[in-house]
Structure formats: structure tokens, C-alpha cells
Write a protein that holds these residues in place. Structure first.
Motif, PDB file in Angstrom:
ATOM      1  N   TRP A  26       0.841  -1.196   0.000  1.00  0.00           N
ATOM      2  CA  TRP A  26       0.000   0.000   0.000  1.00  0.00           C
ATOM      3  C   TRP A  26       0.874   1.241   0.000  1.00  0.00           C
ATOM      4  N   ASP A  27       0.312   2.340  -0.536  1.00  0.00           N
ATOM      5  CA  ASP A  27       1.101   3.570  -0.708  1.00  0.00           C
ATOM      6  C   ASP A  27       0.491   4.760   0.026  1.00  0.00           C
ATOM      7  N   ILE A  28      -0.215   4.481   1.129  1.00  0.00           N
ATOM      8  CA  ILE A  28      -0.892   5.556   1.868  1.00  0.00           C
ATOM      9  C   ILE A  28       0.091   6.641   2.311  1.00  0.00           C
ATOM     10  N   GLY A  29       1.306   6.267   2.696  1.00  0.00           N
ATOM     11  CA  GLY A  29       2.276   7.254   3.164  1.00  0.00           C
ATOM     12  C   GLY A  29       3.266   7.693   2.093  1.00  0.00           C
ATOM     13  N   LYS A  30       2.948   7.422   0.851  1.00  0.00           N
ATOM     14  CA  LYS A  30       3.915   7.698  -0.231  1.00  0.00           C
ATOM     15  C   LYS A  30       4.293   9.166  -0.300  1.00  0.00           C
ATOM     16  N   GLU A  31       3.335  10.047   0.001  1.00  0.00           N
ATOM     17  CA  GLU A  31       3.600  11.488  -0.028  1.00  0.00           C
ATOM     18  C   GLU A  31       4.747  11.858   0.904  1.00  0.00           C
ATOM     19  N   PHE A  32       4.914  11.078   1.977  1.00  0.00           N
ATOM     20  CA  PHE A  32       5.973  11.338   2.949  1.00  0.00           C
ATOM     21  C   PHE A  32       7.130  10.354   2.816  1.00  0.00           C
ATOM     22  N   GLY A  33       7.173   9.662   1.677  1.00  0.00           N
ATOM     23  CA  GLY A  33       8.297   8.793   1.384  1.00  0.00           C
ATOM     24  C   GLY A  33       8.183   7.381   1.904  1.00  0.00           C
ATOM     25  N   THR A  34       6.975   6.959   2.326  1.00  0.00           N
ATOM     26  CA  THR A  34       6.801   5.644   2.952  1.00  0.00           C
ATOM     27  C   THR A  34       5.928   4.727   2.110  1.00  0.00           C
ATOM     28  N   THR A  65      10.813   3.497   4.383  1.00  0.00           N
ATOM     29  CA  THR A  65      10.818   4.938   4.144  1.00  0.00           C
ATOM     30  C   THR A  65      12.147   5.374   3.547  1.00  0.00           C
ATOM     31  N   THR A  66      12.062   6.190   2.535  1.00  0.00           N
ATOM     32  CA  THR A  66      13.271   6.728   1.904  1.00  0.00           C
ATOM     33  C   THR A  66      14.025   7.642   2.868  1.00  0.00           C
ATOM     34  N   TYR A 114       9.769  22.061   9.865  1.00  0.00           N
ATOM     35  CA  TYR A 114       8.554  22.852   9.877  1.00  0.00           C
ATOM     36  C   TYR A 114       8.914  24.307   9.610  1.00  0.00           C
ATOM     37  N   ASP A 115       8.097  24.963   8.779  1.00  0.00           N
ATOM     38  CA  ASP A 115       8.195  26.405   8.693  1.00  0.00           C
ATOM     39  C   ASP A 115       7.626  26.970   9.993  1.00  0.00           C
ATOM     40  N   ALA A 116       7.888  28.241  10.263  1.00  0.00           N
ATOM     41  CA  ALA A 116       7.502  28.826  11.547  1.00  0.00           C
ATOM     42  C   ALA A 116       6.018  28.685  11.845  1.00  0.00           C
ATOM     43  N   ASP A 117       5.174  28.782  10.828  1.00  0.00           N
ATOM     44  CA  ASP A 117       3.728  28.753  11.062  1.00  0.00           C
ATOM     45  C   ASP A 117       3.055  27.539  10.431  1.00  0.00           C
ATOM     46  N   SER A 118       3.830  26.539  10.035  1.00  0.00           N
ATOM     47  CA  SER A 118       3.261  25.382   9.339  1.00  0.00           C
ATOM     48  C   SER A 118       2.833  24.303  10.303  1.00  0.00           C
ATOM     49  N   ARG A 119       1.733  23.609   9.961  1.00  0.00           N
ATOM     50  CA  ARG A 119       1.273  22.485  10.755  1.00  0.00           C
ATOM     51  C   ARG A 119       1.725  21.159  10.134  1.00  0.00           C
ATOM     52  N   LYS A 120       2.256  21.193   8.930  1.00  0.00           N
ATOM     53  CA  LYS A 120       2.636  19.961   8.252  1.00  0.00           C
ATOM     54  C   LYS A 120       4.127  19.995   7.904  1.00  0.00           C
ATOM     55  N   PRO A 121       4.781  18.837   7.970  1.00  0.00           N
ATOM     56  CA  PRO A 121       6.207  18.816   7.646  1.00  0.00           C
ATOM     57  C   PRO A 121       6.447  18.908   6.156  1.00  0.00           C
ATOM     58  N   THR A 122       7.564  19.530   5.805  1.00  0.00           N
ATOM     59  CA  THR A 122       8.018  19.468   4.422  1.00  0.00           C
ATOM     60  C   THR A 122       9.032  18.339   4.357  1.00  0.00           C
ATOM     61  N   VAL A 123       8.974  17.547   3.303  1.00  0.00           N
ATOM     62  CA  VAL A 123       9.815  16.359   3.199  1.00  0.00           C
ATOM     63  C   VAL A 123      10.872  16.564   2.131  1.00  0.00           C
ATOM     64  N   ALA A 124      12.126  16.324   2.516  1.00  0.00           N
ATOM     65  CA  ALA A 124      13.229  16.341   1.548  1.00  0.00           C
ATOM     66  C   ALA A 124      13.972  15.026   1.701  1.00  0.00           C
ATOM     67  N   TYR A 125      14.262  14.361   0.580  1.00  0.00           N
ATOM     68  CA  TYR A 125      14.937  13.074   0.640  1.00  0.00           C
ATOM     69  C   TYR A 125      16.424  13.272   0.894  1.00  0.00           C
ATOM     70  N   GLY A 126      16.992  12.336   1.669  1.00  0.00           N
ATOM     71  CA  GLY A 126      18.408  12.379   1.969  1.00  0.00           C
ATOM     72  C   GLY A 126      19.175  11.352   1.153  1.00  0.00           C
ATOM     73  N   ASP A 127      20.493  11.308   1.368  1.00  0.00           N
ATOM     74  CA  ASP A 127      21.352  10.425   0.562  1.00  0.00           C
ATOM     75  C   ASP A 127      22.085   9.380   1.394  1.00  0.00           C
ATOM     76  N   THR A 128      22.109   9.551   2.724  1.00  0.00           N
ATOM     77  CA  THR A 128      22.894   8.625   3.551  1.00  0.00           C
ATOM     78  C   THR A 128      22.094   8.157   4.754  1.00  0.00           C
ATOM     79  N   LEU A 129      22.453   6.987   5.235  1.00  0.00           N
ATOM     80  CA  LEU A 129      21.823   6.467   6.440  1.00  0.00           C
ATOM     81  C   LEU A 129      22.129   7.358   7.634  1.00  0.00           C
ATOM     82  N   GLU A 130      23.382   7.801   7.753  1.00  0.00           N
ATOM     83  CA  GLU A 130      23.769   8.646   8.886  1.00  0.00           C
ATOM     84  C   GLU A 130      22.961   9.942   8.908  1.00  0.00           C
TER      85      GLU A 130
END
Length: 473
Positions: free
Chosen positions: A75-83, A96-97, A103-119
Motif C-alpha cells: 500500500w502507498d498511503i504514506g507515499k507522499e511522505f516517502g513511505t 521509508t526513503t 517545519y516552517d515557523a507557522d506550518s502544521r505539516k512537515p516538508t519532506v526532503a529526501y536524503g542520501d545517507t543512512l547517517e
């Protein structure tokens, strides 16, 4: 430490085939994958469940393709957040990728950016005990932030500075309290300091996310620890202000209990009585009702001329306050109704005295409690926190007597579904009227008659109804 690692190995051996398969599946495709977070923590604690969390270098579309032919369901329910989620046999798996959230100062939702390393992925996680990983398929342990040491010392600490962590996601402040409640761990002083300084940041988080964390905390093994931390740091004042408000200033003669401490004790005693309730596991409704049962006291406190203190109608006021708070936290109507009914009824038993209630009063107690009767038994018993053993024993015996009377009446009558002896159609036929207010009034008259006298034969009920109708103005 050796014991912890040996325990983890035993736990991981149980899911060895799944880990090996996933490891080979992703590495053959040129991707990295690792068991991560709470799954690794729980393996080290010897309490691994059937839910597995993994992280990978692969992007969500690639993950979906890779597991499509391997998993039993995807299932891809969390795909928007990389899951991407999937199921394999008894295991429920979320992959999860590598990512970072902010969070922006006034945001209620996280912005997602993909990373490149496990660390890098581990560095963005909430606490060091959740920032450990096991690279697959070789099972190479990765712990760049000393999570295994904090786990051994039972400390909740952030991978980087707590200020940076809580700026990225303010909900982590509540999560720290939740982990203290779930694991019984201490929260590092610098984390507590940051929670206190940044408490107002919790206000940008949606009510639903706050609610979900609160439910997990209340249903944890040691909820008192987590709740006390929320109060201490000022977070409770923003998400559940009714709780710190219970810490009333005591009068100079100390003639009433510390309501805050009393409430936390009632919660713990209700937890001890949960085995009386149907089902397994923590009962949120009973626990939250215990937490909220006295929230009406601050608004109803009155000092009398003789120095005594009263809290008249705090049950009714508390139920209204509880409904308002639960509505703000977006609880379902059913859960809200159940908790509020318990808060409103929690004092009813104290009118029972030494058993002076008539059978009619017992029937009303059962009817008003409805499907919350068993929880009301638990709350009422838990609400006795007196240190006077004689008084406590008397209250226990008295409630035993009430429950015994309820059981005896239930054998004679169907108390759980008390209805008048005549239904609406019969009422209309006897009185020769159509649907309307008169039928409702007649129904309520017959219900009160049923409460006062128990079951009646249809002929007797009809006669009483006709007499009532004839005397009606």
C-alpha cells in the motif's frame, strides 16, 4: 551491554528470513536498506513486535516496484511522505526513503526532503534510542549518536541539540514525555530545558497529531511520568490546560486534598483495576475519564465561613469542560460521549450511603451509566484515595454491596436494556393518538414507572397509562 546485544540477536533471529530477503532484494538493485528506529530499539529491549520499520536509499516509486513481487500486499498511503507499506506473512513493514523533515515557523505539516545517507537519516530522528539502525543483509549495527548507551542508562536524549530537533518538529516535545511514559526512562535535563523554553511552539501542531500523542501517553505503562513532565515544562498548559489547573493552592488549614496529585493517583488506581474491564490492553476511555473527573473543581471551589471548602456541581461543570477540550482535540463523538458520561456520573455513588438506595435508584444508576457501567465501577473505586484505611475499607464494602445488588436485579430484569413495558405503537393504540409529543410524554411516564416498580404485566401498565392520561391537564 553484552546482554543487551545478545537479547537483540535472539529477537532478530525471529525475523531473519524477512531481513535477509529484503536486504538482498534492495542491494541487488543497487540500493541500501536498514532496519531502523523503534524496531531496533525494541529488539534491544527484547520486545520486538510484528511491525517493522526500515529506511532505504531507494525512492518511493522504486521501493514500490521492488516489493511488489515479494510482499503479500503493498500500500502507498504514506507515499507522499516517502513511505511504502507492505505485509509479508505475519510482518507489517514500512519502508521509508532517507529523509529530513522540517517545519516552517507557522506550518502544521512537515516538508519532506529526501536524503542520501543512512547517517543523515538517523541524525534527523527524534531521540538517540530511535537513531540506531541495522544495515541489511549483513546486519551491521549503526549507532552514530550513542543510542545504545542511552538505552542502557534509560535516558531520552536527542541526536543533536534539542532546540534544533524541536524546531524541526515541535511534536517531539510531547513525544519525549510519551517515551518517558512508555519506557519509564528519564528525560535528559537539556531536553527538559528546551521543552520548557519552546513550549509555545506546540501550538503550530495540528490538534489531531497532539491528540494522537496524548492518547499514546495516557495508554502507556507509566502515564504519570509523562503527564507530570507535560505539566512541569508548560506543555500541558497549551494542550491540556485543565490538568495543571488542578494544582490548586491549598488553604492555610490544609482542609482539602491536592487535587492534581489526587487525580494522578486516581489514574494509577484505575489502571490497576483495568483487568475488570472487557478486552485486552489499556482502556483509554477509563484512563482519560480518571484524568478529567475533577477538572470542574477549580471553577466550583468555594471557601465556607468555617474554613471548609466545597466543590458543588463540579461533576456537571467538569463534564462540560471535558467535552469542550475533547472537541478541540478532535476526538470522536463516541469517545467524547463515553468520557463525559463517566465524568458527570463519578459522584453518583456517594448518594448510596450505607445502602439506602431503593431498587428504583439502583435501576436509574444502571440506566444512566448505560454501556459505561463497568468503567463507572472502575472510576468510582479508583476515586477513593483516602489514607484512612477504615474509611477506604468501608467505601469498598459499600460499593461491593451496590455491585451485588445490580447483579441480583440484572438476574431478575434486563437492566442493561431497560424499556417501558409498552412500546410506542402500543401507546398510540391505547390512547388513540398519532405520533407526537404526547407519545413521548407517555413513554417517559412509563419508563419512570418501570424504574420505580420494576417490570409490570401489560394489563397493569395499560391501566396505569390510562389513569395517567385521564389525569393529564
Amino acid at each position: 551491554m553484552v546482554e543487551v546485544q545478545e537479547r537483540a540477536e535472539r529477537e532478530l533471529d525471529r525475523i531473519g528470513p524477512v531481513l535477509t530477503d529484503l536486504g538482498r532484494l534492495f542491494t541487488d538493485a543497487g540500493e541500501e536498506i536498514a532496519l531502523v528506529g523503534g524496531t531496533v530499539r525494541d529488539a534491544l529491549l527484547g520486545r520486538l513486535t510484528s511491525d517493522l520499520d526500515l529506511t532505504t536509499s531507494a525512492r518511493p516509486d522504486a521501493v514500490e516496484r521492488l516489493v511488489a513481487g515479494w510482499a503479500d500486499a503493498v500500500w502507498d498511503i504514506g507515499k507522499e511522505f516517502g513511505t511504502i507499506g507492505c505485509r509479508k506473512g505475519a510482518w507489517t513493514i514500512e519502508i521509508t526513503t532517507y529523509r529530513s523533515e522540517a517545519y516552517d515557523a507557522d506550518s502544521r505539516k512537515p516538508t519532506v526532503a529526501y536524503g542520501d545517507t543512512l547517517e543523515g537519516d538517523l541524525g534527523r530522528r527524534d531521540f538517540t534510542v530511535n537513531a540506531m539502525a541495522l544495515r541489511l543483509p549483513q546486519r551491521e549495527f549503526a549507532d552514530p549518536f550513542g543510542g545504545i548507551v542511552d538505552l542502557a542508562h534509560q535516558v531520552v536524549r536527542t541526536p543533536g541539540t534539542p532546540e534544533d530537533s524541536f524546531s524541526d518538529d515541535p511534536l517531539r516535545m510531547m513525544r519525549a514525555a510519551r517515551f518517558a511514559a512508555q519506557l519509564g526512562f528519564a528525560v535528559a535535563p537539556e531536553v527538559v530545558a528546551a521543552m520548557t523554553a519552546m513550549a509555545e511552539r506546540i501550538e503550530i501542531i495540528s490538534a489531531e497529531r497532539v491528540r494522537d500523542e496524548l492518547v499514546k501517553l495516557v495508554c502507556a505503562t507509566y502515564p504519570r511520568r509523562g503527564l507530570a513532565l507535560l505539566v512541569e515544562t508548560g506543555l500541558a498548559a497549551r494542550v491540556l490546560p485543565e490538568l495543571p489547573a488542578l494544582a490548586l493552592e491549598r488553604d492555610e488549614h490544609h482542609r482539602h486534598k491536592d487535587v492534581y496529585e489526587h487525580t494522578l493517583t486516581v489514574l494509577e488506581q484505575a489502571i490497576d483495576l483495568e483487568d475488570r474491564l472487557p478486552g485486552e490492553g489499556p482502556d483509554f476511555v477509563a484512563r482519560f475519564a480518571s484524568l478529567m473527573h475533577d477538572v470542574g473543581k477549580p471553577r466550583t471551589r468555594r471557601f465556607q465561613g468555617d474554613g471548609t471548602v466545597t466543590f458543588h456541581h463540579h461533576d456537571v461543570v467538569g463534564a462540560k469542560m471535558t467535552r469542550k477540550r475533547m472537541k478541540a482535540l478532535r476526538f470522536s463523538n463516541d469517545t467524547t460521549d463515553a468520557v463525559c458520561r463517566l465524568v458527570e456520573l463519578h459522584l453518583r455513588f456517594h448518594g448510596y450511603g450505607d445502602g439506602e438506595w431503593t431498587d428504583a435508584a439502583v435501576r436509574r444508576y444502571v440506566r444512566d451509566a448505560g454501556d459505561q457501567l463497568e468503567r463507572l465501577h472502575v472510576l468510582t473505586r479508583a476515586d477513593c484515595t483516602t489514607r484512612n484505611r477504615r474509611k477506604a475499607e468501608r467505601l469498598r464494602r459499600t460499593y461491593d454491596d451496590l455491585e451485588a445488588r445490580i447483579a441480583r436485579l440484572a438476574e431478575q430484569e434486563e437492566l442493561e436494556s431497560i424499556r417501558p413495558d409498552l412500546d410506542g405503537n402500543q401507546i398510540m393504540e391505547i390512547l388513540g393518538v398519532g405520533p407526537g409529543r404526547a407519545v413521548g410524554e407517555a413513554y417517559r411516564f412509563l419508563l419512570e414507572l418501570r424504574m420505580d416498580h420494576g417490570p409490570m404485566a401489560p394489563e397493569a401498565a395499560e391501566a396505569a397509562l390510562r389513569e395517567w392520561w385521564a389525569a393529564r391537564p
